[in-house]
Write a protein that holds these residues in place. Structure first.
Motif, PDB file in Angstrom:
ATOM      1  N   VAL A  86      -0.888   3.867 -15.146  1.00 31.84           N
ATOM      2  CA  VAL A  86      -1.949   4.475 -14.269  1.00 31.84           C
ATOM      3  C   VAL A  86      -1.757   5.328 -13.201  1.00 31.84           C
ATOM      4  O   VAL A  86      -2.360   6.374 -13.068  1.00 31.84           O
ATOM      5  N   PHE A  87      -0.443   5.319 -12.697  1.00 28.76           N
ATOM      6  CA  PHE A  87       0.190   6.255 -12.055  1.00 28.76           C
ATOM      7  C   PHE A  87       0.174   7.558 -12.606  1.00 28.76           C
ATOM      8  O   PHE A  87       0.008   8.354 -12.101  1.00 28.76           O
ATOM      9  N   GLU A  88       0.843   7.666 -13.845  1.00 26.46           N
ATOM     10  CA  GLU A  88       0.800   8.762 -14.478  1.00 26.46           C
ATOM     11  C   GLU A  88      -0.485   9.361 -14.879  1.00 26.46           C
ATOM     12  O   GLU A  88      -0.560  10.557 -14.875  1.00 26.46           O
ATOM     13  N   ARG A  89      -1.317   8.472 -15.165  1.00 26.56           N
ATOM     14  CA  ARG A  89      -2.820   9.003 -15.644  1.00 26.56           C
ATOM     15  C   ARG A  89      -3.438   9.586 -14.428  1.00 26.56           C
ATOM     16  O   ARG A  89      -4.090  10.758 -14.487  1.00 26.56           O
ATOM     17  N   TYR A  90      -3.453   8.956 -13.210  1.00 19.76           N
ATOM     18  CA  TYR A  90      -4.309   9.274 -11.941  1.00 19.76           C
ATOM     19  C   TYR A  90      -3.668  10.138 -11.326  1.00 19.76           C
ATOM     20  O   TYR A  90      -4.348  10.594 -10.111  1.00 19.76           O
ATOM     21  N   GLY A  91      -2.321  10.299 -10.885  1.00 16.29           N
ATOM     22  CA  GLY A  91      -1.576  10.987 -10.100  1.00 16.29           C
ATOM     23  C   GLY A  91      -1.731  10.310  -8.778  1.00 16.29           C
ATOM     24  O   GLY A  91      -1.934   9.130  -8.590  1.00 16.29           O
ATOM     25  N   ASN A  92      -1.615  11.353  -7.570  1.00 16.81           N
ATOM     26  CA  ASN A  92      -1.849  10.841  -6.322  1.00 16.81           C
ATOM     27  C   ASN A  92      -3.458  10.080  -6.073  1.00 16.81           C
ATOM     28  O   ASN A  92      -4.248  11.011  -6.493  1.00 16.81           O
ATOM     29  N   PHE A  93      -3.395   9.144  -5.244  1.00 19.80           N
ATOM     30  CA  PHE A  93      -4.669   8.690  -4.792  1.00 19.80           C
ATOM     31  C   PHE A  93      -4.434   8.104  -3.625  1.00 19.80           C
ATOM     32  O   PHE A  93      -3.340   7.747  -2.908  1.00 19.80           O
TER      33      PHE A  93
ATOM     34  N   ALA B 203       0.787  -1.371   0.066  1.00 18.73           N
ATOM     35  CA  ALA B 203       0.196  -0.058  -0.011  1.00 18.73           C
ATOM     36  C   ALA B 203       0.794   1.247   0.039  1.00 18.73           C
ATOM     37  O   ALA B 203       0.593   2.289  -0.691  1.00 18.73           O
ATOM     38  N   ASP B 204       1.997   1.130   0.923  1.00 14.64           N
ATOM     39  CA  ASP B 204       2.581   2.370   1.003  1.00 14.64           C
ATOM     40  C   ASP B 204       3.625   2.564  -0.302  1.00 14.64           C
ATOM     41  O   ASP B 204       3.497   4.101  -1.037  1.00 14.64           O
ATOM     42  N   ALA B 205       3.806   1.464  -0.821  1.00 10.28           N
ATOM     43  CA  ALA B 205       4.628   1.533  -2.164  1.00 10.28           C
ATOM     44  C   ALA B 205       3.629   2.306  -3.402  1.00 10.28           C
ATOM     45  O   ALA B 205       4.003   2.986  -4.164  1.00 10.28           O
ATOM     46  N   ALA B 206       2.428   1.567  -3.282  1.00 13.04           N
ATOM     47  CA  ALA B 206       1.382   2.104  -4.449  1.00 13.04           C
ATOM     48  C   ALA B 206       1.243   3.727  -4.450  1.00 13.04           C
ATOM     49  O   ALA B 206       1.265   4.225  -5.247  1.00 13.04           O
ATOM     50  N   GLN B 207       0.923   4.179  -3.009  1.00  8.85           N
ATOM     51  CA  GLN B 207       0.865   5.726  -2.903  1.00  8.85           C
ATOM     52  C   GLN B 207       1.853   6.358  -3.044  1.00  8.85           C
ATOM     53  O   GLN B 207       1.908   7.509  -3.293  1.00  8.85           O
ATOM     54  N   ARG B 208       3.060   5.887  -3.310  1.00 14.25           N
ATOM     55  CA  ARG B 208       4.566   6.510  -3.674  1.00 14.25           C
ATOM     56  C   ARG B 208       4.654   6.438  -5.129  1.00 14.25           C
ATOM     57  O   ARG B 208       5.737   6.884  -5.535  1.00 14.25           O
ATOM     58  N   HIS B 209       3.812   5.572  -5.859  1.00 17.06           N
ATOM     59  CA  HIS B 209       4.054   5.074  -7.185  1.00 17.06           C
ATOM     60  C   HIS B 209       5.363   4.555  -7.332  1.00 17.06           C
ATOM     61  O   HIS B 209       5.845   4.668  -8.506  1.00 17.06           O
ATOM     62  N   ASP B 210       5.697   3.465  -6.414  1.00 17.86           N
ATOM     63  CA  ASP B 210       6.931   2.717  -6.576  1.00 17.86           C
ATOM     64  C   ASP B 210       6.804   1.324  -7.229  1.00 17.86           C
ATOM     65  O   ASP B 210       6.661   0.489  -6.387  1.00 17.86           O
ATOM     66  N   VAL B 211       6.677   1.299  -8.504  1.00 20.12           N
ATOM     67  CA  VAL B 211       6.093   0.065  -9.066  1.00 20.12           C
ATOM     68  C   VAL B 211       7.237  -1.121  -8.829  1.00 20.12           C
ATOM     69  O   VAL B 211       6.800  -2.149  -8.490  1.00 20.12           O
ATOM     70  N   SER B 212       8.478  -0.801  -8.502  1.00 23.37           N
ATOM     71  CA  SER B 212       9.494  -2.060  -8.295  1.00 23.37           C
ATOM     72  C   SER B 212       9.250  -2.633  -7.048  1.00 23.37           C
ATOM     73  O   SER B 212       9.184  -3.532  -6.868  1.00 23.37           O
ATOM     74  N   ALA B 213       8.933  -1.499  -6.325  1.00 22.17           N
ATOM     75  CA  ALA B 213       8.722  -2.029  -4.574  1.00 22.17           C
ATOM     76  C   ALA B 213       7.484  -2.989  -4.473  1.00 22.17           C
ATOM     77  O   ALA B 213       7.360  -3.808  -3.975  1.00 22.17           O
ATOM     78  N   ILE B 214       6.371  -2.539  -5.424  1.00 22.29           N
ATOM     79  CA  ILE B 214       5.249  -3.305  -5.446  1.00 22.29           C
ATOM     80  C   ILE B 214       5.502  -4.570  -6.063  1.00 22.29           C
ATOM     81  O   ILE B 214       5.164  -5.712  -5.378  1.00 22.29           O
ATOM     82  N   LEU B 215       6.234  -4.722  -7.262  1.00 25.93           N
ATOM     83  CA  LEU B 215       6.424  -6.127  -7.569  1.00 25.93           C
ATOM     84  C   LEU B 215       7.598  -6.942  -7.145  1.00 25.93           C
ATOM     85  O   LEU B 215       7.263  -7.962  -7.078  1.00 25.93           O
ATOM     86  N   ASP B 216       8.176  -6.252  -5.992  1.00 26.46           N
ATOM     87  CA  ASP B 216       9.111  -7.042  -5.230  1.00 26.46           C
ATOM     88  C   ASP B 216       8.332  -7.801  -4.210  1.00 26.46           C
ATOM     89  O   ASP B 216       8.706  -8.562  -3.817  1.00 26.46           O
ATOM     90  N   LEU B 217       7.165  -7.499  -4.061  1.00 28.76           N
ATOM     91  CA  LEU B 217       6.197  -8.143  -3.129  1.00 28.76           C
ATOM     92  C   LEU B 217       5.353  -9.252  -3.759  1.00 28.76           C
ATOM     93  O   LEU B 217       4.759 -10.147  -3.125  1.00 28.76           O
ATOM     94  N   THR B 218       5.605  -9.611  -5.225  1.00 33.23           N
ATOM     95  CA  THR B 218       4.780 -10.450  -5.938  1.00 33.23           C
ATOM     96  C   THR B 218       6.118 -11.819  -6.126  1.00 33.23           C
ATOM     97  O   THR B 218       7.083 -11.589  -6.298  1.00 33.23           O
ATOM     98  N   ALA B 219       5.247 -12.876  -6.226  1.00 30.81           N
ATOM     99  CA  ALA B 219       5.950 -13.875  -6.708  1.00 30.81           C
ATOM    100  C   ALA B 219       6.631 -13.884  -8.345  1.00 30.81           C
ATOM    101  O   ALA B 219       5.808 -13.271  -8.929  1.00 30.81           O
ATOM    102  N   PRO B 220       7.473 -14.393  -8.690  1.00 30.33           N
ATOM    103  CA  PRO B 220       7.929 -14.671  -9.989  1.00 30.33           C
ATOM    104  C   PRO B 220       6.930 -14.833 -11.016  1.00 30.33           C
ATOM    105  O   PRO B 220       6.614 -14.347 -11.986  1.00 30.33           O
ATOM    106  N   ARG B 221       5.960 -15.755 -10.891  1.00 31.93           N
ATOM    107  CA  ARG B 221       4.960 -16.248 -11.366  1.00 31.93           C
ATOM    108  C   ARG B 221       3.561 -15.552 -11.184  1.00 31.93           C
ATOM    109  O   ARG B 221       2.401 -15.946 -11.401  1.00 31.93           O
ATOM    110  N   PHE B 222       3.776 -14.132 -10.746  1.00 33.30           N
ATOM    111  CA  PHE B 222       2.533 -13.395 -10.330  1.00 33.30           C
ATOM    112  C   PHE B 222       1.412 -13.313 -11.496  1.00 33.30           C
ATOM    113  O   PHE B 222       1.874 -13.160 -12.688  1.00 33.30           O
ATOM    114  N   GLU B 223       0.103 -13.445 -11.061  1.00 36.03           N
ATOM    115  CA  GLU B 223      -0.947 -13.101 -11.946  1.00 36.03           C
ATOM    116  C   GLU B 223      -1.919 -12.268 -11.419  1.00 36.03           C
ATOM    117  O   GLU B 223      -2.434 -12.410 -10.381  1.00 36.03           O
TER     118      GLU B 223
END
Length: 185
Positions: A92-99, A54-74
């Motif tokens: 999405v982060f570019e389009r919607y800005g802060n949320f 959640a924290d990574a999403a609100q900071r728009h940190d895509v890499s940090a988000i994906l670091d919390l997913t498994a290699p075969r994430f779906e």
């Protein structure tokens, strides 16, 4: 010949990806961000993973988000893999800005014997500057939270499947279902 999509046609696509952001990235407020704290049980660690996402999403940190997913994430709907989700999140982060996303305590079921867990979370999303409901009094009551939130906002439901990999919980699958419409986003 390339056909242009109308704004109305694109809205559900963008809304789905905002929800996918939430599906991967937004969960429980109020926990610490200590990734290696000792003595945590599996449920506490899953809550922590959710908070980190959640924290990574609100900071728009895509890499940090994906670091919390498994290699075969779906991510579903659509059966999107990590690379497709990475691209979509950047857009999405570019389009919607802060949320902001608000949600009650997730319901977590852990099967430690096989290293699998499920988490269920209802949530609402709001752009920065748009007032969101104050549902903090209902944090520990997901049913009451959902009832109150659905009276004045579009609510969504996130289902996660997590797996324990080398001692760490990672999100393997995320599914988002809209209980309302994404058009208000």
């Amino acid at each position: 010949m390339k056909m242009a999509m109308s704004k109305r046609t694109r809205r559900p696509f963008w809304g789905v990806w905002v929800a996918i952001v939430a599906a991967q990235a937004v969960f429980v407020a109020g926990t610490s961000g200590c990734k290696s704290c000792g003595g945590q049980d599996d449920e506490e660690r899953i809550v922590e993973v959710i908070y980190e996402a959640a924290d990574a999403a609100q900071r728009h940190d895509v890499s940090a988000i994906l670091d919390l997913t498994a290699p075969r994430f779906e991510a579903s709907p659509g059966g999107r893999d990590r690379q497709e989700v990475r691209t979509a999140l950047l857009i999405v982060f570019e389009r919607y800005g802060n949320f902001r996303i608000i949600y009650p305590q997730p319901e977590i079921a852990v099967d430690a014997g096989v290293g699998m867990a499920k988490a269920e979370i209802p949530f609402i999303v709001g752009r920065e500057g748009v007032p969101l409901l104050d549902l903090s009094d209902l944090y520990m009551d997901p049913e009451g939270w959902l009832d109150e939130a659905s009276r004045s906002a579009d609510t969504y439901h996130l289902s996660l499947r997590l797996a324990k990999d080398d001692g760490e919980w990672l999100v393997e699958r995320a599914r988002i279902d809209g209980l309302g419409s994404f058009d208000g986003m």
